[in-house]
Scaffold this motif. Structure first.
Motif, PDB file in Angstrom:
ATOM      1  N   GLN A 200      85.240  34.430  83.852  1.00 38.63           N
ATOM      2  CA  GLN A 200      84.322  34.332  82.809  1.00 38.63           C
ATOM      3  C   GLN A 200      83.673  33.106  82.734  1.00 38.63           C
ATOM      4  O   GLN A 200      84.459  31.852  82.333  1.00 38.63           O
ATOM      5  N   GLY A 201      82.593  32.816  83.056  1.00 33.86           N
ATOM      6  CA  GLY A 201      81.910  31.508  83.318  1.00 33.86           C
ATOM      7  C   GLY A 201      82.534  30.981  84.377  1.00 33.86           C
ATOM      8  O   GLY A 201      82.866  30.954  85.381  1.00 33.86           O
ATOM      9  N   PRO A 202      82.983  29.626  83.962  1.00 30.89           N
ATOM     10  CA  PRO A 202      83.698  28.596  84.896  1.00 30.89           C
ATOM     11  C   PRO A 202      85.092  28.903  84.724  1.00 30.89           C
ATOM     12  O   PRO A 202      85.947  28.338  85.594  1.00 30.89           O
TER      13      PRO A 202
ATOM     14  N   GLN B 133      79.669  31.509  70.509  1.00 24.93           N
ATOM     15  CA  GLN B 133      79.899  32.445  71.541  1.00 24.93           C
ATOM     16  C   GLN B 133      80.986  31.914  72.549  1.00 24.93           C
ATOM     17  O   GLN B 133      81.215  30.623  72.736  1.00 24.93           O
ATOM     18  N   LEU B 134      81.922  32.908  73.065  1.00 25.36           N
ATOM     19  CA  LEU B 134      82.942  32.532  73.651  1.00 25.36           C
ATOM     20  C   LEU B 134      83.025  33.652  75.210  1.00 25.36           C
ATOM     21  O   LEU B 134      83.446  34.613  74.853  1.00 25.36           O
ATOM     22  N   GLY B 135      82.336  33.176  76.044  1.00 28.01           N
ATOM     23  CA  GLY B 135      82.278  34.357  77.217  1.00 28.01           C
ATOM     24  C   GLY B 135      81.357  35.550  76.663  1.00 28.01           C
ATOM     25  O   GLY B 135      80.349  35.201  76.385  1.00 28.01           O
ATOM     26  N   ALA B 136      82.108  36.591  76.961  1.00 26.97           N
ATOM     27  CA  ALA B 136      81.113  37.900  76.438  1.00 26.97           C
ATOM     28  C   ALA B 136      81.240  38.094  74.913  1.00 26.97           C
ATOM     29  O   ALA B 136      80.455  38.777  74.657  1.00 26.97           O
TER      30      ALA B 136
ATOM     31  N   GLY C  69      71.024  41.780  82.311  1.00 26.02           N
ATOM     32  CA  GLY C  69      71.489  42.671  83.491  1.00 26.02           C
ATOM     33  C   GLY C  69      72.130  41.277  84.235  1.00 26.02           C
ATOM     34  O   GLY C  69      72.537  41.544  85.442  1.00 26.02           O
ATOM     35  N   LEU C  70      72.566  40.039  83.762  1.00 22.95           N
ATOM     36  CA  LEU C  70      73.350  39.150  84.370  1.00 22.95           C
ATOM     37  C   LEU C  70      74.837  39.329  84.112  1.00 22.95           C
ATOM     38  O   LEU C  70      75.243  39.600  83.212  1.00 22.95           O
ATOM     39  N   PRO C  71      75.722  38.905  85.186  1.00 22.53           N
ATOM     40  CA  PRO C  71      77.163  38.910  84.752  1.00 22.53           C
ATOM     41  C   PRO C  71      77.638  37.909  83.966  1.00 22.53           C
ATOM     42  O   PRO C  71      77.336  36.854  83.930  1.00 22.53           O
ATOM     43  N   ILE C  72      78.616  38.228  83.158  1.00 24.13           N
ATOM     44  CA  ILE C  72      79.237  37.392  82.004  1.00 24.13           C
ATOM     45  C   ILE C  72      80.689  37.384  82.001  1.00 24.13           C
ATOM     46  O   ILE C  72      81.245  36.582  81.660  1.00 24.13           O
TER      47      ILE C  72
ATOM     48  N   GLU D 255      82.074  42.076  71.502  1.00 25.71           N
ATOM     49  CA  GLU D 255      81.451  41.906  72.777  1.00 25.71           C
ATOM     50  C   GLU D 255      80.199  42.772  73.012  1.00 25.71           C
ATOM     51  O   GLU D 255      80.196  43.720  73.632  1.00 25.71           O
ATOM     52  N   VAL D 256      79.300  42.062  72.226  1.00 25.20           N
ATOM     53  CA  VAL D 256      77.875  42.520  72.326  1.00 25.20           C
ATOM     54  C   VAL D 256      76.966  41.447  72.461  1.00 25.20           C
ATOM     55  O   VAL D 256      77.431  40.259  72.140  1.00 25.20           O
ATOM     56  N   PRO D 257      75.373  41.635  72.485  1.00 28.01           N
ATOM     57  CA  PRO D 257      74.504  40.532  72.550  1.00 28.01           C
ATOM     58  C   PRO D 257      74.710  39.857  71.135  1.00 28.01           C
ATOM     59  O   PRO D 257      75.167  40.452  70.027  1.00 28.01           O
ATOM     60  N   ALA D 258      74.163  38.406  71.180  1.00 27.46           N
ATOM     61  CA  ALA D 258      74.102  37.734  69.849  1.00 27.46           C
ATOM     62  C   ALA D 258      73.135  38.335  68.816  1.00 27.46           C
ATOM     63  O   ALA D 258      73.805  38.020  67.709  1.00 27.46           O
ATOM     64  N   ASP D 259      72.183  39.024  69.245  1.00 29.26           N
ATOM     65  CA  ASP D 259      71.195  39.596  68.391  1.00 29.26           C
ATOM     66  C   ASP D 259      71.958  40.751  67.524  1.00 29.26           C
ATOM     67  O   ASP D 259      71.702  40.950  66.386  1.00 29.26           O
ATOM     68  N   THR D 260      72.826  41.413  68.182  1.00 31.49           N
ATOM     69  CA  THR D 260      73.508  42.401  67.421  1.00 31.49           C
ATOM     70  C   THR D 260      74.461  41.988  66.563  1.00 31.49           C
ATOM     71  O   THR D 260      74.478  42.714  65.320  1.00 31.49           O
TER      72      THR D 260
END
Length: 345
Positions: free
Chosen positions: A55-57, A295-298, A181-184, A316-321
């Motif tokens: 998850q990220g780094p 935000q923390l990862g996904a 469409g980018l991996p998180i 675990e949804v987009p920030a706009d949601t």
């Protein structure tokens, strides 16, 4: 800072590119067959293996043991890197052994755990909001895999790409994709063994809590005996006016104070794959816990203050949601009790 709501949010949460709706294609039918095979295998087979979680780094190695003998599912998850942690999940509940700086908790059963991915047995629940696609073939953990994509039809939720063992449908790799469409978030087994039987001893914790500094489930339950209990709510002054298409309220709980009055509330909305929690907490002298985006990862969160309450939406949804859902939360005026004289005709 007011901490109980954030701790509860983190515990409770312990799971695309816009696409227009179209008719089912042969690829979609084949993808559904692979997903049904995956659901069956992950729930009924006996297996153990090691996987890498990214998850990220952040990179972590974990060990998983699962038994599906006689329809009784058992699961044990152990960390191989970082602080020692264990989770044992059965049909009766979920028990965690975590470092003392964390909170140990119990849950209502194995069905509540989302690892490795929580997909409903009835895939028709997802078809209104997601498309299923067969992407191609690949190689994972030394075996041939079938790659299947779960693609959201809008930008309100994330998508998945899954690598399934072509021999049995077992999930060997999973990638969570954001709205671009980018991996998180990624998970990949480095080895996985299917077994005829797994001994009961494999699901017993192998550490002594006194020696390792871990908090056991029994210690947690004893310490939490005096904590406020949550109970389902059938009525509430708190309303969520708008959620994205496909999301439905699956639970609504309240936590009462010493006076019996409900102080905090927790609402859960899900579309069958994605889950969003809405937390409502009366503010104390510490003030607002969180305002704006985090935000923390996904996982995304959005906090707002409404009168003397903190509203926190996490999922675990987009920030706009989460922001859109938080903006739709409102509090209706509480009815004023009538006296006996006022009730007379």
């Amino acid at each position: 800072m007011n901490q109980p709501l954030l701790r509860y949010a983190l515990l409770a949460i312990i799971a695309g590119v816009y696409r227009p709706a179209d008719s089912a294609s042969p690829s979609a039918d084949e993808a559904k067959q692979w997903l049904e095979r995956m659901i069956q295998s992950t729930q009924t087979l006996n297996y153990e293996g090691t996987f890498i979680y990214i998850q990220g780094p952040h990179v972590e190695a974990m060990r998983l043991v699962h038994s599906g003998d006689k329809g009784e599912r058992k699961k044990r998850l152990m960390s191989l890197t970082g602080p020692l942690r264990e989770i044992v999940a059965t049909s009766e509940g979920v028990v965690c052994l975590l470092p003392k700086q964390y909170t140990t908790f119990t849950s209502s059963g194995l069905r509540q755990t989302r690892f490795p991915i929580s997909i409903p047995s009835e895939l028709s629940r997802l078809e209104g909001q997601y498309d299923f696609e067969v992407v191609g073939q690949d190689r994972t953990a030394g075996v041939d895999t079938q790659v299947v994509a779960i693609v959201p039809r809008d930008g309100w939720r994330y998508g998945y790409r899954l690598w399934l063992d072509r021999r049995n449908g077992m999930l060997l790799r999973s990638v969570l994709l954001d709205e671009r469409g980018l991996p998180i978030e990624q998970l990949m087994f480095t080895d996985l063994q299917i077994k005829q039987h797994i001994d009961e001893a494999a699901f017993k914790t192998s550490v002594a809590t006194e020696r390792t500094g871990l908090t056991s489930a029994a210690q947690f339950v004893a310490g939490a005996a005096s904590s406020p209990a949550s109970a389902p709510l059938s009525q509430s002054v708190w309303k969520v006016a708008r959620v994205p298409p496909g999301f439905e309220k699956t639970s609504h709980y309240g936590v009462a104070g010493a006076s019996g009055q409900t102080l905090n509330e927790h609402l859960v909305f899900a579309d069958g794959l994605a889950t969003v929690s809405v937390f409502v907490e009366r503010l104390g002298q510490e003030g607002t816990l969180l305002e704006g985006r985090s935000q923390l990862g996904a996982m995304n969160a959005f906090g707002v203050r409404l009168e003397d309450y903190q509203i926190l939406v996490v999922g675990e949804v987009p920030a706009d949601t989460v922001q859109a859902i938080a903006a739709s939360v409102s509090r209706e005026p509480e009815p004023i009790p009538q006296s006996s004289e006022e009730r007379k005709p």
